[in-house]
Design an enzyme around this catalytic site. Structure first.
Site, PDB file in Angstrom:
ATOM      1  N   ASN A   1      -1.895 -11.150   8.019  1.00  0.00           N
ATOM      2  CA  ASN A   1      -2.843 -10.070   8.248  1.00  0.00           C
ATOM      3  C   ASN A   1      -4.220 -10.452   7.717  1.00  0.00           C
ATOM      4  O   ASN A   1      -4.376 -10.758   6.542  1.00  0.00           O
ATOM      5  CB  ASN A   1      -2.379  -8.800   7.528  1.00  0.00           C
ATOM      6  CG  ASN A   1      -3.397  -7.685   7.662  1.00  0.00           C
ATOM      7  OD1 ASN A   1      -3.593  -7.152   8.750  1.00  0.00           O
ATOM      8  ND2 ASN A   1      -4.073  -7.348   6.579  1.00  0.00           N
ATOM      9  N   GLU A   2      -5.214 -10.438   8.580  1.00  0.00           N
ATOM     10  CA  GLU A   2      -6.618 -10.579   8.205  1.00  0.00           C
ATOM     11  C   GLU A   2      -6.905 -11.729   7.251  1.00  0.00           C
ATOM     12  O   GLU A   2      -7.372 -11.508   6.121  1.00  0.00           O
ATOM     13  CB  GLU A   2      -7.115  -9.277   7.566  1.00  0.00           C
ATOM     14  CG  GLU A   2      -7.111  -8.108   8.512  1.00  0.00           C
ATOM     15  CD  GLU A   2      -7.782  -6.870   7.907  1.00  0.00           C
ATOM     16  OE1 GLU A   2      -8.419  -6.996   6.848  1.00  0.00           O
ATOM     17  OE2 GLU A   2      -7.680  -5.797   8.497  1.00  0.00           O
TER      18      GLU A   2
ATOM     19  N   HIS B   1       0.999  -9.517   4.220  1.00  0.00           N
ATOM     20  CA  HIS B   1      -0.100  -8.557   4.171  1.00  0.00           C
ATOM     21  C   HIS B   1      -0.609  -8.524   2.733  1.00  0.00           C
ATOM     22  O   HIS B   1      -0.584  -7.491   2.063  1.00  0.00           O
ATOM     23  CB  HIS B   1       0.352  -7.177   4.661  1.00  0.00           C
ATOM     24  CG  HIS B   1      -0.780  -6.289   5.097  1.00  0.00           C
ATOM     25  ND1 HIS B   1      -0.872  -5.748   6.348  1.00  0.00           N
ATOM     26  CD2 HIS B   1      -1.877  -5.853   4.430  1.00  0.00           C
ATOM     27  CE1 HIS B   1      -1.980  -5.013   6.446  1.00  0.00           C
ATOM     28  NE2 HIS B   1      -2.602  -5.061   5.284  1.00  0.00           N
TER      29      HIS B   1
ATOM     30  N   ARG C   1       4.044  -0.616  12.998  1.00  0.00           N
ATOM     31  CA  ARG C   1       3.716  -1.906  12.382  1.00  0.00           C
ATOM     32  C   ARG C   1       3.821  -1.767  10.872  1.00  0.00           C
ATOM     33  O   ARG C   1       3.221  -0.862  10.287  1.00  0.00           O
ATOM     34  CB  ARG C   1       2.294  -2.332  12.760  1.00  0.00           C
ATOM     35  CG  ARG C   1       1.776  -3.543  12.010  1.00  0.00           C
ATOM     36  CD  ARG C   1       0.375  -3.919  12.499  1.00  0.00           C
ATOM     37  NE  ARG C   1      -0.166  -5.070  11.812  1.00  0.00           N
ATOM     38  CZ  ARG C   1      -1.150  -5.028  10.891  1.00  0.00           C
ATOM     39  NH1 ARG C   1      -1.680  -3.870  10.545  1.00  0.00           N
ATOM     40  NH2 ARG C   1      -1.598  -6.121  10.329  1.00  0.00           N
TER      41      ARG C   1
ATOM     42  N   GLN D   1       0.804  -1.218   0.000  1.00  0.00           N
ATOM     43  CA  GLN D   1       0.000   0.000   0.000  1.00  0.00           C
ATOM     44  C   GLN D   1       0.840   1.273   0.000  1.00  0.00           C
ATOM     45  O   GLN D   1       0.326   2.341  -0.313  1.00  0.00           O
ATOM     46  CB  GLN D   1      -0.965  -0.021   1.183  1.00  0.00           C
ATOM     47  CG  GLN D   1      -1.963  -1.166   1.070  1.00  0.00           C
ATOM     48  CD  GLN D   1      -2.947  -1.211   2.219  1.00  0.00           C
ATOM     49  OE1 GLN D   1      -2.715  -1.913   3.198  1.00  0.00           O
ATOM     50  NE2 GLN D   1      -4.035  -0.481   2.115  1.00  0.00           N
TER      51      GLN D   1
ATOM     52  N   HIS E   1      -2.145  -4.901 -13.402  1.00  0.00           N
ATOM     53  CA  HIS E   1      -1.579  -4.544 -14.710  1.00  0.00           C
ATOM     54  C   HIS E   1      -2.423  -5.157 -15.826  1.00  0.00           C
ATOM     55  O   HIS E   1      -2.637  -4.553 -16.872  1.00  0.00           O
ATOM     56  CB  HIS E   1      -0.128  -5.019 -14.813  1.00  0.00           C
ATOM     57  CG  HIS E   1       0.815  -4.197 -13.978  1.00  0.00           C
ATOM     58  ND1 HIS E   1       2.034  -4.657 -13.544  1.00  0.00           N
ATOM     59  CD2 HIS E   1       0.700  -2.935 -13.486  1.00  0.00           C
ATOM     60  CE1 HIS E   1       2.625  -3.706 -12.818  1.00  0.00           C
ATOM     61  NE2 HIS E   1       1.835  -2.667 -12.768  1.00  0.00           N
TER      62      HIS E   1
ATOM     63  N   GLU F   1      -4.807  -2.564  13.776  1.00  0.00           N
ATOM     64  CA  GLU F   1      -5.278  -1.567  12.819  1.00  0.00           C
ATOM     65  C   GLU F   1      -6.577  -1.001  13.314  1.00  0.00           C
ATOM     66  O   GLU F   1      -7.448  -1.741  13.747  1.00  0.00           O
ATOM     67  CB  GLU F   1      -5.631  -2.180  11.452  1.00  0.00           C
ATOM     68  CG  GLU F   1      -4.508  -2.300  10.505  1.00  0.00           C
ATOM     69  CD  GLU F   1      -4.966  -2.907   9.180  1.00  0.00           C
ATOM     70  OE1 GLU F   1      -6.096  -2.647   8.758  1.00  0.00           O
ATOM     71  OE2 GLU F   1      -4.166  -3.633   8.593  1.00  0.00           O
TER      72      GLU F   1
ATOM     73  N   ASN G   1      -7.903  -6.373  14.106  1.00  0.00           N
ATOM     74  CA  ASN G   1      -8.296  -5.217  13.305  1.00  0.00           C
ATOM     75  C   ASN G   1      -9.807  -5.129  13.347  1.00  0.00           C
ATOM     76  O   ASN G   1     -10.489  -6.113  13.060  1.00  0.00           O
ATOM     77  CB  ASN G   1      -7.859  -5.373  11.844  1.00  0.00           C
ATOM     78  CG  ASN G   1      -6.353  -5.391  11.690  1.00  0.00           C
ATOM     79  OD1 ASN G   1      -5.614  -5.198  12.653  1.00  0.00           O
ATOM     80  ND2 ASN G   1      -5.898  -5.639  10.480  1.00  0.00           N
TER      81      ASN G   1
ATOM     82  N   TYR H   1     -13.384  -3.115  12.176  1.00  0.00           N
ATOM     83  CA  TYR H   1     -13.905  -2.223  11.143  1.00  0.00           C
ATOM     84  C   TYR H   1     -15.183  -1.523  11.565  1.00  0.00           C
ATOM     85  O   TYR H   1     -15.197  -0.341  11.820  1.00  0.00           O
ATOM     86  CB  TYR H   1     -14.138  -2.999   9.838  1.00  0.00           C
ATOM     87  CG  TYR H   1     -12.908  -3.684   9.345  1.00  0.00           C
ATOM     88  CD1 TYR H   1     -12.013  -3.033   8.520  1.00  0.00           C
ATOM     89  CD2 TYR H   1     -12.623  -4.988   9.730  1.00  0.00           C
ATOM     90  CE1 TYR H   1     -10.864  -3.654   8.079  1.00  0.00           C
ATOM     91  CE2 TYR H   1     -11.472  -5.619   9.286  1.00  0.00           C
ATOM     92  CZ  TYR H   1     -10.603  -4.945   8.459  1.00  0.00           C
ATOM     93  OH  TYR H   1      -9.479  -5.561   8.031  1.00  0.00           O
TER      94      TYR H   1
ATOM     95  N   ASP I   1       2.248   0.784  -8.503  1.00  0.00           N
ATOM     96  CA  ASP I   1       3.606   0.900  -9.057  1.00  0.00           C
ATOM     97  C   ASP I   1       4.468   1.896  -8.288  1.00  0.00           C
ATOM     98  O   ASP I   1       5.652   1.659  -8.072  1.00  0.00           O
ATOM     99  CB  ASP I   1       3.557   1.321 -10.533  1.00  0.00           C
ATOM    100  CG  ASP I   1       3.016   0.203 -11.421  1.00  0.00           C
ATOM    101  OD1 ASP I   1       2.645  -0.861 -10.872  1.00  0.00           O
ATOM    102  OD2 ASP I   1       2.963   0.403 -12.652  1.00  0.00           O
TER     103      ASP I   1
END
Ligand SMILES: *[C@@H]1O[C@H](CO)[C@@H](O)[C@H](O)[C@H]1NC(C)=O
Ligand SMILES: *[C@@H]1O[C@H](CO)[C@@H](O)[C@H](O)[C@H]1NC(C)=O
Ligand SMILES: *[C@@H]1O[C@H](CO)[C@@H](O)[C@H](O)[C@H]1NC(C)=O
Ligand SMILES: *[C@@H]1O[C@H](CO)[C@@H](O)[C@H](O)[C@H]1NC(C)=O
Ligand SMILES: *[C@@H]1O[C@H](CO)[C@@H](O)[C@H](O)[C@H]1NC(C)=O
Ligand SMILES: *[C@@H]1O[C@H](CO)[C@@H](O)[C@H](O)[C@H]1NC(C)=O
Ligand SMILES: *[C@@H]1O[C@H](CO)[C@@H](O)[C@H](O)[C@H]1NC(C)=O
Length: 518
Positions: free
Chosen positions: A196-197, A152, A107, A49, A69, A411, A340, A342, A82
């Site tokens: 992660n998740e 992740h 983290r 990210q 892509h 998170e 995490n 939400y 990118d």
């Protein structure tokens, strides 16, 4: 997390009656709780990210590189990772921002294909190893403890081509990758999380097409992904425990994600049952094998998927079985409970909804999700704010898995569509952290850390750069990707400095004092 497009959750209409939880009566008296001295306050990021540098320094492709892509229309703004926030080049500046916030914890994740271009340990990228080592060493020099996630979501493409987490042999390849990481960085990294998740990853990526790999293998792929992610986690936990912990003396765990599930009508027992079933099918399926007293999948999950599979004509359950040895390996395989969180949805039983596919985890769960229209919705459609849900979730974890296991919120954050004067985010952090303090001090929940998502605006998966979660603004039109602190960064710095929440430190204009507390 993403802001604008709500992924994976089909809302069955918003004509929900105002139920008990919209009253403010459950908001307790405000007090001045402070964060204990050893409480970890930090910020989170994830490699894909923020890094960019997608083909630099001999990095191999991750499935997100390859897929976007090939399908540029997959993201909302036709963007890709990118360049992202260009952390590959600007990591020193990022560390200055972390320092500026005053947090002692950070983290981040390692990009598997940056370290192992082919996914396999025969080819270790020197550049990738140097990149992470320099970051870890600099953080250590500054007394910032790093919490490193091994996976992740950026699966190396060559391994995805072989089925990714649906291939049982991935467990071996994940172990090989982890060994390389422990060997290279274990002297400077003391807290690891394996995955992660897994729920978001399997449900949205394997069962649906909301995330890459977009397999849409609903009802089968989700469960294979779940099963082998769990086994891979356990394998790496024991690798660390056996071979590295004695020397490196670190900790290792996993990060799970959960919504809070509130009964749609609190007077109906079947809605309470639906809420509990939802939590077990989407959260307990990952947590129970690791954190419960007995281990294995929760009985309700096992029975439902077995029974429904049988009725659908499958000779075997779509949810694989663990061997006794595997149950044993998973049991207790985490030093902490990474969480995490939400949002909260209202739950009612349902045997079928238009948006479900058959078979699928949704259909197996048999629960319809709706939102409470009385809860604030500051931006995106899926995003309703119900701070007490956080506290209730922490209490559910305590009830089901005890309070011995330390919980670390790895998170949590809030999204909008841009701007430096992010009063909503300021208020959001104040309220959520406040609920967390209540869970700790009034309910005895063993929460030991909180990592804000996220340090800076970033690539938000299918949302591209449309939704913003950052404490720091990033100008994605500027080749320099200039970073600027938002009000929420200034507020978070004050929380970290005083170890207390000051609701009046930054006040939204035109609102009376204290109005923003609840
Ligand atoms: C909380 O702190 C404020 C400012 O320091 C003070 O005015 C207030 O009385 C305190 N409230 C409680 C319940 O301690
Ligand atoms: C190792 O990775 C580098 C960088 O991606 C690549 O150029 C090289 O061909 C790979 N070597 C092997 C043996 O696969
Ligand atoms: C390894 O990855 C590199 C870079 O992506 C690629 O050029 C090379 O062919 C790969 N080697 C193998 C054995 O897959
Ligand atoms: C880091 O902590 C050590 C020991 O507490 C201290 O001596 C050192 O000055 C600190 N370094 C920085 C950059 O804060
Ligand atoms: C098993 O599944 C069938 C079909 O979904 C359902 O009618 C039945 O009630 C279930 N039985 C149990 C014991 O859950
Ligand atoms: C944090 O939690 C709140 C409320 O539970 C939710 O609305 C928000 O989306 C979460 N954000 C992240 C990034 O987890
Ligand atoms: C980008 O950074 C370079 C070097 O730090 C600087 O010379 C240049 O003016 C910056 N450009 C912009 C648009 O800020």
């Amino acid at each position: 997390m993403e802001c604008s497009s709500w992924v994976g959750i089909a809302l069955a209409g918003l004509s929900v009656l105002c139920v008990a939880q919209c009253s403010l009566s459950d908001v307790p008296e405000l007090t001045n709780y402070t964060f204990p001295d050893d409480f970890m306050l930090g910020v989170s990021t994830a490699a894909f990210q923020i890094e960019g540098g997608w083909n630099e320094g001999g990095k191999g492709e991750s499935m997100w590189d390859t897929y976007i892509h090939k399908h540029p229309e997959y993201t909302l703004d036709r963007s890709n990772g990118d360049v992202a926030a260009d952390s590959y080049h600007k990591w020193r500046e990022d560390i200055r921002m972390i320092q500026d916030l005053g947090v002692s914890y950070y983290r981040m994740s390692i990009s598997w294909p940056r370290l192992l271009p082919n996914g396999t340990d025969n080819n270790i990228s020197k550049d990738g190893a140097n990149y992470y080592r320099r970051i870890f060493k600099e953080l250590k020099r500054l007394n910032i403890t790093v919490l490193v996630t091994l996976f992740h979501w950026d699966m190396p493409t060559p391994l995805m081509d072989l089925g990714g987490w649906a291939n049982p042999k991935i467990v071996d390849y994940f172990e090989d990758y982890a060994r390389v990481a422990f060997d290279l960085f274990g002297d400077v990294v003391n807290i690891w999380t394996t995955l992660n998740e897994p729920h978001q990853h399997c449900y949205n990526g394997y069962g649906n097409n909301y995330f890459v790999p977009a397999l849409q293998s609903h009802g089968v792929g989700e469960y294979l992904c779940t099963h082998y992610m769990l086994l891979a986690h356990a394998r790496v936990y024991h690798l660390y425990d056996r071979e590295y912990r004695p020397k490196q003396k670190g900790k290792i765990g996993i990060t799970l994600d959960a919504f809070w599930a509130e009964p749609h009508d609190s007077s109906k027992p079947e809605d309470h049952e639906a809420a509990e079933r939802y939590l077990q099918m989407h959260f307990g399926i990952y947590a129970h094998p690791i954190y419960s007293k007995t281990g294995d999948y929760p009985a309700i999950v096992r029975e439902r998927v077995d029974n429904i599979s049988l009725h659908q004509g499958f000779a075997r359950s779509r949810l694989p079985y663990f061997t006794l040895e595997e149950i044993d390996q998973l049991h207790g395989s985490s030093d902490f409970f990474g969480l995490n969180h939400y949002t909260t949805f209202l739950m009612a039983p349902s045997s079928f909804e238009e948006t479900w596919r058959v078979p699928s985890l949704d259909h197996d769960t048999g629960v319809r999700l709706t939102q409470n229209p009385n809860w604030p919705k500051p931006g995106a459609d899926w995003f309703t704010v119900y701070p007490p849900g956080f506290r209730k979730l922490l209490n559910w974890i305590k009830r089901n898995y005890g309070s011995d296991i330390p919980v670390i919120i790895t998170e949590n954050g809030s999204c909008d569509f841009g701007g430096l004067k992010d009063y909503e985010r300021v208020s959001y952090y104040n309220k959520y952290l406040y609920q967390m303090l209540l869970a700790m001090y009034q309910d005895g929940c063993n929460v030991q850390g909180y990592f804000a998502w996220t340090l800076m605006d970033d690539f938000e998966w299918t949302d591209g750069y449309v939704s913003k979660f950052g404490l720091y603004h990033v100008d994605f039109n500027d080749p320099n990707r200039t970073r600027t602190p938002k009000l929420s960064a200034i507020n978070y710095r004050e929380i970290v400095r005083t170890r207390q929440i000051n609701f009046d430190f930054i006040k939204p204009p035109g609102r009376p004092l204290h109005d923003n507390r609840i």
